[in-house]
Design a protein around this motif. Structure first.
Motif, PDB file in Angstrom:
ATOM      1  N   GLU A 174       0.871  -1.173   0.000  1.00 26.58           N
ATOM      2  CA  GLU A 174       0.000   0.000   0.000  1.00 26.58           C
ATOM      3  C   GLU A 174       0.909   1.224   0.000  1.00 26.58           C
ATOM      4  OE1 GLU A 174      -2.605  -0.239   3.424  1.00 26.58           O
ATOM      5  OE2 GLU A 174      -3.199  -2.286   2.918  1.00 26.58           O
ATOM      6  N   ASN A 175       0.322   2.429  -0.038  1.00 19.75           N
ATOM      7  CA  ASN A 175       1.126   3.653  -0.026  1.00 19.75           C
ATOM      8  C   ASN A 175       2.043   3.751   1.182  1.00 19.75           C
ATOM      9  OD1 ASN A 175       0.200   4.657  -2.410  1.00 19.75           O
ATOM     10  ND2 ASN A 175      -1.268   6.073  -1.505  1.00 19.75           N
ATOM     11  N   ASP A 176       1.631   3.141   2.285  1.00 19.88           N
ATOM     12  CA  ASP A 176       2.398   3.276   3.524  1.00 19.88           C
ATOM     13  C   ASP A 176       2.813   1.925   4.105  1.00 19.88           C
ATOM     14  OD1 ASP A 176      -0.072   2.354   4.266  1.00 19.88           O
ATOM     15  OD2 ASP A 176      -0.363   3.790   5.892  1.00 19.88           O
ATOM     16  N   LYS A 177       2.845   0.892   3.268  1.00 20.50           N
ATOM     17  CA  LYS A 177       3.144  -0.453   3.779  1.00 20.50           C
ATOM     18  C   LYS A 177       3.943  -1.243   2.744  1.00 20.50           C
ATOM     19  CE  LYS A 177      -0.378  -3.366   4.713  1.00 20.50           C
ATOM     20  NZ  LYS A 177      -1.449  -4.013   5.490  1.00 20.50           N
ATOM     21  N   PHE A 178       4.968  -1.965   3.223  1.00 19.92           N
ATOM     22  CA  PHE A 178       5.751  -2.820   2.327  1.00 19.92           C
ATOM     23  C   PHE A 178       6.158  -4.101   3.024  1.00 19.92           C
ATOM     24  CE2 PHE A 178       8.911  -0.167   4.417  1.00 19.92           C
ATOM     25  CZ  PHE A 178      10.003  -0.995   4.627  1.00 19.92           C
ATOM     26  N   LEU A 179       6.476  -5.076   2.207  1.00 19.80           N
ATOM     27  CA  LEU A 179       6.900  -6.394   2.668  1.00 19.80           C
ATOM     28  C   LEU A 179       8.309  -6.619   2.148  1.00 19.80           C
ATOM     29  CD1 LEU A 179       4.937  -9.692   2.277  1.00 19.80           C
ATOM     30  CD2 LEU A 179       7.116  -9.437   1.141  1.00 19.80           C
ATOM     31  N   PHE A 180       9.161  -7.217   2.987  1.00 13.72           N
ATOM     32  CA  PHE A 180      10.485  -7.601   2.502  1.00 13.72           C
ATOM     33  C   PHE A 180      10.919  -8.885   3.183  1.00 13.72           C
ATOM     34  CE2 PHE A 180      11.560  -5.335   6.340  1.00 13.72           C
ATOM     35  CZ  PHE A 180      12.706  -5.945   6.811  1.00 13.72           C
ATOM     36  N   ALA A 181      11.852  -9.548   2.545  1.00 19.27           N
ATOM     37  CA  ALA A 181      12.437 -10.762   3.129  1.00 19.27           C
ATOM     38  C   ALA A 181      13.914 -10.785   2.781  1.00 19.27           C
ATOM     39  CB  ALA A 181      11.743 -12.004   2.581  1.00 19.27           C
ATOM     40  N   LEU A 182      14.707 -11.193   3.749  1.00 19.31           N
ATOM     41  CA  LEU A 182      16.126 -11.421   3.526  1.00 19.31           C
ATOM     42  C   LEU A 182      16.316 -12.920   3.429  1.00 19.31           C
ATOM     43  CD1 LEU A 182      17.496  -8.947   6.224  1.00 19.31           C
ATOM     44  CD2 LEU A 182      17.145  -8.522   3.791  1.00 19.31           C
ATOM     45  N   LYS A 183      17.309 -13.341   2.661  1.00 18.00           N
ATOM     46  CA  LYS A 183      17.547 -14.775   2.489  1.00 18.00           C
ATOM     47  C   LYS A 183      17.650 -15.456   3.852  1.00 18.00           C
ATOM     48  CE  LYS A 183      19.740 -14.644  -2.028  1.00 18.00           C
ATOM     49  NZ  LYS A 183      20.097 -13.261  -2.351  1.00 18.00           N
ATOM     50  N   GLY A 184      16.901 -16.531   4.020  1.00 18.30           N
ATOM     51  CA  GLY A 184      16.948 -17.309   5.242  1.00 18.30           C
ATOM     52  C   GLY A 184      16.134 -16.748   6.394  1.00 18.30           C
ATOM     53  N   MET A 185      15.398 -15.663   6.146  1.00 19.42           N
ATOM     54  CA  MET A 185      14.602 -15.046   7.214  1.00 19.42           C
ATOM     55  C   MET A 185      13.138 -15.008   6.773  1.00 19.42           C
ATOM     56  SD  MET A 185      16.770 -13.859   9.639  1.00 19.42           S
ATOM     57  CE  MET A 185      16.231 -12.349  10.399  1.00 19.42           C
ATOM     58  N   PRO A 186      12.203 -14.953   7.725  1.00 22.48           N
ATOM     59  CA  PRO A 186      10.785 -14.864   7.345  1.00 22.48           C
ATOM     60  C   PRO A 186      10.469 -13.487   6.755  1.00 22.48           C
ATOM     61  CG  PRO A 186      11.042 -14.711   9.729  1.00 22.48           C
ATOM     62  CD  PRO A 186      12.391 -15.022   9.164  1.00 22.48           C
ATOM     63  N   GLU A 187       9.360 -13.401   6.016  1.00 19.24           N
ATOM     64  CA  GLU A 187       8.924 -12.126   5.460  1.00 19.24           C
ATOM     65  C   GLU A 187       8.485 -11.200   6.594  1.00 19.24           C
ATOM     66  OE1 GLU A 187       5.825 -12.907   2.623  1.00 19.24           O
ATOM     67  OE2 GLU A 187       7.243 -13.679   1.141  1.00 19.24           O
ATOM     68  N   ILE A 188       8.779  -9.913   6.429  1.00 15.48           N
ATOM     69  CA  ILE A 188       8.404  -8.902   7.411  1.00 15.48           C
ATOM     70  C   ILE A 188       7.599  -7.825   6.697  1.00 15.48           C
ATOM     71  CG2 ILE A 188       9.290  -7.099   8.960  1.00 15.48           C
ATOM     72  CD1 ILE A 188      11.753  -8.920   9.392  1.00 15.48           C
ATOM     73  N   VAL A 189       6.478  -7.432   7.299  1.00 10.48           N
ATOM     74  CA  VAL A 189       5.660  -6.348   6.744  1.00 10.48           C
ATOM     75  C   VAL A 189       5.801  -5.146   7.665  1.00 10.48           C
ATOM     76  CG1 VAL A 189       3.334  -5.605   6.109  1.00 10.48           C
ATOM     77  CG2 VAL A 189       4.020  -7.985   5.729  1.00 10.48           C
ATOM     78  N   LEU A 190       6.197  -4.010   7.079  1.00 12.77           N
ATOM     79  CA  LEU A 190       6.329  -2.770   7.827  1.00 12.77           C
ATOM     80  C   LEU A 190       5.317  -1.757   7.319  1.00 12.77           C
ATOM     81  CD1 LEU A 190      10.203  -2.246   8.100  1.00 12.77           C
ATOM     82  CD2 LEU A 190       8.619  -2.780   9.934  1.00 12.77           C
ATOM     83  N   LYS A 191       4.738  -1.008   8.247  1.00 17.41           N
ATOM     84  CA  LYS A 191       3.746   0.014   7.912  1.00 17.41           C
ATOM     85  C   LYS A 191       4.169   1.325   8.566  1.00 17.41           C
ATOM     86  CE  LYS A 191      -1.238   0.936   8.396  1.00 17.41           C
ATOM     87  NZ  LYS A 191      -1.504   1.343   7.058  1.00 17.41           N
ATOM     88  N   LYS A 192       4.013   2.422   7.813  1.00 15.44           N
ATOM     89  CA  LYS A 192       4.317   3.727   8.385  1.00 15.44           C
ATOM     90  C   LYS A 192       3.275   4.040   9.450  1.00 15.44           C
ATOM     91  CE  LYS A 192       4.476   6.994   5.388  1.00 15.44           C
ATOM     92  NZ  LYS A 192       4.547   8.174   4.540  1.00 15.44           N
ATOM     93  N   LYS A 193       3.721   4.226  10.686  1.00 16.24           N
ATOM     94  CA  LYS A 193       2.821   4.457  11.814  1.00 16.24           C
ATOM     95  C   LYS A 193       2.747   5.928  12.198  1.00 16.24           C
ATOM     96  CE  LYS A 193       2.309  -0.039  12.979  1.00 16.24           C
ATOM     97  NZ  LYS A 193       1.143  -0.787  13.279  1.00 16.24           N
ATOM     98  N   GLU A 194       3.857   6.651  11.978  1.00 13.59           N
ATOM     99  CA  GLU A 194       3.915   8.041  12.400  1.00 13.59           C
ATOM    100  C   GLU A 194       4.908   8.777  11.511  1.00 13.59           C
ATOM    101  OE1 GLU A 194       4.827  10.495  16.561  1.00 13.59           O
ATOM    102  OE2 GLU A 194       5.278   8.362  16.444  1.00 13.59           O
ATOM    103  N   ALA A 195       4.596  10.030  11.192  1.00 12.23           N
ATOM    104  CA  ALA A 195       5.503  10.868  10.414  1.00 12.23           C
ATOM    105  C   ALA A 195       5.390  12.296  10.929  1.00 12.23           C
ATOM    106  CB  ALA A 195       5.160  10.802   8.928  1.00 12.23           C
ATOM    107  N   ILE A 196       6.488  12.799  11.476  1.00  5.32           N
ATOM    108  CA  ILE A 196       6.532  14.163  11.991  1.00  5.32           C
ATOM    109  C   ILE A 196       7.622  14.901  11.201  1.00  5.32           C
ATOM    110  CG2 ILE A 196       6.883  15.623  14.016  1.00  5.32           C
ATOM    111  CD1 ILE A 196       6.094  13.120  15.713  1.00  5.32           C
TER     112      ILE A 196
END
Length: 131
Positions: free
Chosen positions: A42-64
């Protein structure tokens, strides 16, 4: 657990650095070489994975603007945040420090401390060339 990256000097203003980090698709440019997957969800959310690690989803929670951006875990079993702290040095220079914070049991903490430290250091060290 709280881990901090070394402070990184960026040859851009704090606002330009903030704008770069506000666009989640730019995080692909900062990822380590061992990335196996990166996908903007989404505009404020992405998924990434590093080799040998589980997928991680990060979302923008705050922007000042122009000093702070907080990304947080979006789902999954682990609750953590990754905060970008931006300090203006002068009109054309800024400094960024990444801070990872999360609550983990002792065993999990020992397992992830090294890889997470290396990960945030890599993100920070890739910034000067990408921002």
């Amino acid at each position: 657990m709280k881990l901090e990256s070394p402070k990184t000097l960026i040859n851009k203003s704090a606002q330009e650095t903030f704008d770069f980090l506000s666009d989640v698709k730019n995080f692909e440019k900062l990822m380590p070489e061992n990335i196996s997957k990166f996908e903007v969800l989404e505009n404020d959310k992405f998924l990434f994975a590093l080799k040998g690690m589980p997928e991680i989803v990060l979302k923008k929670k705050e922007a000042i603007a122009p000093n702070k951006i907080v990304l947080g875990a979006a789902g999954g079993k682990l609750d953590f945040s990754l905060t970008g702290l931006i300090s203006e040095i002068d009109a054309s220079k800024s400094e960024v420090e990444l801070v990872f914070e999360g609550e983990f049991n002792a065993m999990m903490g020992m397992m992830i401390k090294g890889p997470i430290s290396k990960f945030i250091e890599t993100l920070a060290s890739n910034m000067p060339a990408q921002v």
